[in-house]
Scaffold this active site. Structure first.
Site, PDB file in Angstrom:
ATOM      1  N   TYR A  92       5.723  12.187  -1.281  1.00  0.00           N
ATOM      2  CA  TYR A  92       5.285  12.011  -2.574  1.00  0.00           C
ATOM      3  C   TYR A  92       5.272  13.224  -3.488  1.00  0.00           C
ATOM      4  CZ  TYR A  92       4.492   7.412  -1.099  1.00  0.00           C
ATOM      5  OH  TYR A  92       4.547   6.014  -0.319  1.00  0.00           O
TER       6      TYR A  92
ATOM      7  N   GLU B 268      15.791  16.405  -7.097  1.00  0.00           N
ATOM      8  CA  GLU B 268      15.078  15.587  -6.050  1.00  0.00           C
ATOM      9  C   GLU B 268      15.133  14.363  -6.271  1.00  0.00           C
ATOM     10  OE1 GLU B 268      11.903  17.711  -3.685  1.00  0.00           O
ATOM     11  OE2 GLU B 268      10.595  16.429  -4.771  1.00  0.00           O
TER      12      GLU B 268
HETATM   13  P1  FAD Z   1       8.367   1.468   3.502  1.00  0.00           P
HETATM   14  O1  FAD Z   1       7.672   0.672   4.295  1.00  0.00           O
HETATM   15  O2  FAD Z   1       9.033   2.671   3.867  1.00  0.00           O
HETATM   16  O3  FAD Z   1       9.847   0.519   3.121  1.00  0.00           O
HETATM   17  C1  FAD Z   1      10.779   1.001   2.348  1.00  0.00           C
HETATM   18  C2  FAD Z   1      11.346  -0.196   1.856  1.00  0.00           C
HETATM   19  O4  FAD Z   1      11.868  -1.177   2.631  1.00  0.00           O
HETATM   20  C3  FAD Z   1      10.500  -1.088   0.781  1.00  0.00           C
HETATM   21  O5  FAD Z   1      11.165  -1.199  -0.464  1.00  0.00           O
HETATM   22  C4  FAD Z   1      10.130  -2.279   1.539  1.00  0.00           C
HETATM   23  O6  FAD Z   1       9.852  -3.343   0.413  1.00  0.00           O
HETATM   24  C5  FAD Z   1      11.379  -2.472   2.397  1.00  0.00           C
HETATM   25  N1  FAD Z   1      11.329  -3.058   3.600  1.00  0.00           N
HETATM   26  C6  FAD Z   1      10.344  -3.231   4.355  1.00  0.00           C
HETATM   27  N2  FAD Z   1      10.634  -4.074   5.431  1.00  0.00           N
HETATM   28  C7  FAD Z   1      11.853  -4.498   5.033  1.00  0.00           C
HETATM   29  C8  FAD Z   1      12.661  -5.394   5.813  1.00  0.00           C
HETATM   30  N3  FAD Z   1      12.315  -5.867   7.098  1.00  0.00           N
HETATM   31  N4  FAD Z   1      13.934  -5.869   5.260  1.00  0.00           N
HETATM   32  C9  FAD Z   1      14.414  -5.100   4.063  1.00  0.00           C
HETATM   33  N5  FAD Z   1      13.558  -4.431   3.441  1.00  0.00           N
HETATM   34  C10 FAD Z   1      12.386  -3.904   3.759  1.00  0.00           C
HETATM   35  N6  FAD Z   1       7.713   7.304  -4.311  1.00  0.00           N
HETATM   36  C11 FAD Z   1       6.825   7.229  -5.300  1.00  0.00           C
HETATM   37  O7  FAD Z   1       6.491   6.056  -5.616  1.00  0.00           O
HETATM   38  N7  FAD Z   1       6.307   8.184  -6.193  1.00  0.00           N
HETATM   39  C12 FAD Z   1       6.687   9.589  -5.908  1.00  0.00           C
HETATM   40  O8  FAD Z   1       6.542  10.523  -6.617  1.00  0.00           O
HETATM   41  C13 FAD Z   1       7.684   9.909  -4.877  1.00  0.00           C
HETATM   42  N8  FAD Z   1       7.983  11.139  -4.485  1.00  0.00           N
HETATM   43  C14 FAD Z   1       8.919  11.277  -3.266  1.00  0.00           C
HETATM   44  C15 FAD Z   1       9.327  12.390  -3.343  1.00  0.00           C
HETATM   45  C16 FAD Z   1      10.207  12.823  -2.257  1.00  0.00           C
HETATM   46  C17 FAD Z   1      10.926  14.106  -2.059  1.00  0.00           C
HETATM   47  C18 FAD Z   1      10.770  11.572  -1.590  1.00  0.00           C
HETATM   48  C19 FAD Z   1      11.852  11.712  -0.327  1.00  0.00           C
HETATM   49  C20 FAD Z   1      10.342  10.390  -1.670  1.00  0.00           C
HETATM   50  C21 FAD Z   1       9.434  10.045  -2.905  1.00  0.00           C
HETATM   51  N9  FAD Z   1       8.865   8.907  -3.070  1.00  0.00           N
HETATM   52  C22 FAD Z   1       8.277   8.568  -4.137  1.00  0.00           C
HETATM   53  C23 FAD Z   1       9.434   7.657  -2.072  1.00  0.00           C
HETATM   54  C24 FAD Z   1       8.264   7.566  -0.975  1.00  0.00           C
HETATM   55  O9  FAD Z   1       8.465   8.669  -0.263  1.00  0.00           O
HETATM   56  C25 FAD Z   1       8.488   6.201  -0.358  1.00  0.00           C
HETATM   57  O10 FAD Z   1       9.843   5.997   0.208  1.00  0.00           O
HETATM   58  C26 FAD Z   1       8.149   4.843  -0.960  1.00  0.00           C
HETATM   59  O11 FAD Z   1       7.155   4.761  -1.521  1.00  0.00           O
HETATM   60  C27 FAD Z   1       8.315   3.702  -0.216  1.00  0.00           C
HETATM   61  O12 FAD Z   1       7.729   3.975   0.992  1.00  0.00           O
HETATM   62  P2  FAD Z   1       6.786   2.563   1.521  1.00  0.00           P
HETATM   63  O13 FAD Z   1       6.125   2.983   2.933  1.00  0.00           O
HETATM   64  O14 FAD Z   1       5.996   1.925   0.609  1.00  0.00           O
HETATM   65  O15 FAD Z   1       7.964   1.543   1.979  1.00  0.00           O
END
Ligand code: FAD
Length: 377
Positions: free
Chosen positions: A154, A375
């Site tokens: 994040y 980024e």
């Molecule tokens: P995850 O659990 O990783 O799931 C990812 C996606 O897959 C979700 O949309 C989920 O609904 C979907 N999913 C889950 N299970 C299934 C399934 N069985 N079938 C289909 N789809 C599915 N995010 C921000 O909000 N703010 C930031 O400032 C930010 N900065 C970032 C900076 C960098 C450098 C990077 C690389 C990423 C950044 N992100 C940011 C994104 C963040 O890292 C996450 O990827 C994001 O919050 C999603 O993570 P999660 O664990 O909630 O979702």
């Protein structure tokens, strides 16, 4: 060590339980400054609203600070360092931080939810503006039973001093990832994003596993305090820019007196989805010669061809100025969802061609000069 703003200031609390006021509470939060001897000391006015969000309780704690006079900060030793802190905490030995506050940032008509999350790192996980934290959500990785979840990155949305100006907190701007079944259109909670939901549902006092900090691409180059910085964001991509802008316009940092131009292009769905709009609007009022702010509201505004207004359409409106600034050495930053880049690059290429320039050559020159910072995720 920086003074602890929280320990020095009178703090007024008011409690509001009305969900409908969440957005307006944020907007109405005030800050006053008291002049004491030669330094301005800070008086924060906190509004605490406990509210139900998605049937879960989220405690909102808005901290809005005025930009004039700037907030005096005692420089952390980080100001003297030549390199940013990197990977102080690794995946196997993360730092355990504490949630200070979780606040919904968007209004009722925003599609989706984005939260402002302040984390206490006790000064142990210092960072520079533009870096990211890794967060390891609690629980087991379903793909690797017995192991923790993978780390999620994040962007940090505060300056190195944090929202309380004492160098002990970091702020994240997190969009809750919600899964909608493409066939039924209904939400399927079992597939919601793990980490973003953990963060947005967390409460003050909850523990959070932090890794990092990491990232050098989005560091704010400070060698020339009069430089131009063109910042392009979609949604939570605004996070690093909030940090830059607080450093430029909110904090009185003895080692960085910004006198250049910061120009923010922010793309979101509608007015209710705008992030940190009050903070940015205040800079416009206070620093009109140093700050420009253009919003692209895809579901509310039309571009010149009658289509939805995306951030690239806003850039195109000002393309002559943007290209001139780039020719004069401006830095340009892109942060937000991956999907933003193709449309933007297409527009920049089109503009370059209209100007009789080769975009490929220009892009490689910008990269070579370290003016180009991307980024996306
Ligand atoms: P995850 O659990 O990783 O799931 C990812 C996606 O897959 C979700 O949309 C989920 O609904 C979907 N999913 C889950 N299970 C299934 C399934 N069985 N079938 C289909 N789809 C599915 N995010 C921000 O909000 N703010 C930031 O400032 C930010 N900065 C970032 C900076 C960098 C450098 C990077 C690389 C990423 C950044 N992100 C940011 C994104 C963040 O890292 C996450 O990827 C994001 O919050 C999603 O993570 P999660 O664990 O909630 O979702």
């Amino acid at each position: 060590m920086a003074h602890s703003a929280l320990s020095q200031v009178p703090v007024a609390f008011s409690v509001n339980n009305d969900v409908s006021l969440r957005k307006s509470v944020f907007k109405s939060t005030r800050v006053t400054f008291l002049e004491k001897s030669r330094t301005s000391s800070l008086s924060l006015d906190f509004r605490v609203a406990s509210s139900q969000s998605r049937d879960r309780s989220v405690v909102c704690m808005s901290v809005q600070q005025a930009s004039k006079p700037k907030v005096a900060v005692s420089p952390l030793s980080l100001e003297d360092a030549k390199e940013p802190p990197m990977h102080l905490f690794k995946n196997k030995e993360p730092y355990t931080g504490t949630i200070v506050s979780v606040e919904r940032l968007v209004g009722q008509n925003a599609p989706g939810e984005t939260c402002h999350i302040v984390i206490d790192h006790g000064g142990k996980v210092p960072y520079w503006e533009g870096q990211s934290y890794g967060i390891i959500p609690p629980g087991e990785n379903p793909k690797k039973p017995g192991n923790p979840h993978n780390v999620r990155l994040y962007s940090i949305a505060s300056t190195r001093y944090g929202d309380s100006f004492d160098g002990k907190t970091a702020t994240l701007c997190v969009r809750r990832a919600v899964y909608y079944d493409p066939e039924t259109g209904k939400e399927d909670p079992s597939k919601n994003g793990v980490c973003s939901n953990f963060l947005c549902d967390s409460k003050p006092g909850d523990k959070v596993q932090i890794t990092g900090p990491s990232g050098k691409i989005m560091l704010l180059p400070e060698d020339n305090p009069n430089a131009t910085h063109i910042m392009i964001a979609t949604g939570t991509g605004v996070a690093p820019y909030r940090g830059y802008l607080r450093r430029m316009f909110m904090e009185n940092v003895p080692t960085f007196k910004f006198g250049g131009l910061a120009w923010l292009f922010l793309g979101v769905a509608n007015t209710d989805s705008l992030l940190y709009d009050d903070e940015f609007s205040k800079y416009l009022e206070d620093y009109p010669d140093n700050f420009r702010f253009d919003r692209a509201l895809s579901r509310e505004q039309k571009n010149r061809n009658g289509g939805k207004m995306y951030v690239q359409d806003k850039i195109e409106e000002y393309s002559d100025e943007v290209f001139k600034l780039l020719d004069n050495g401006a830095h340009i930053y892109f942060c937000g969802l991956k999907g933003m880049m193709p449309g933007i690059q297409e527009t920049l290429k089109k503009v370059a061609e209209q100007r009789g320039e080769s975009w490929e050559e220009k892009l490689s020159q910008l990269k070579k000069n370290k003016q180009w910072h991307v980024e996306v995720y």
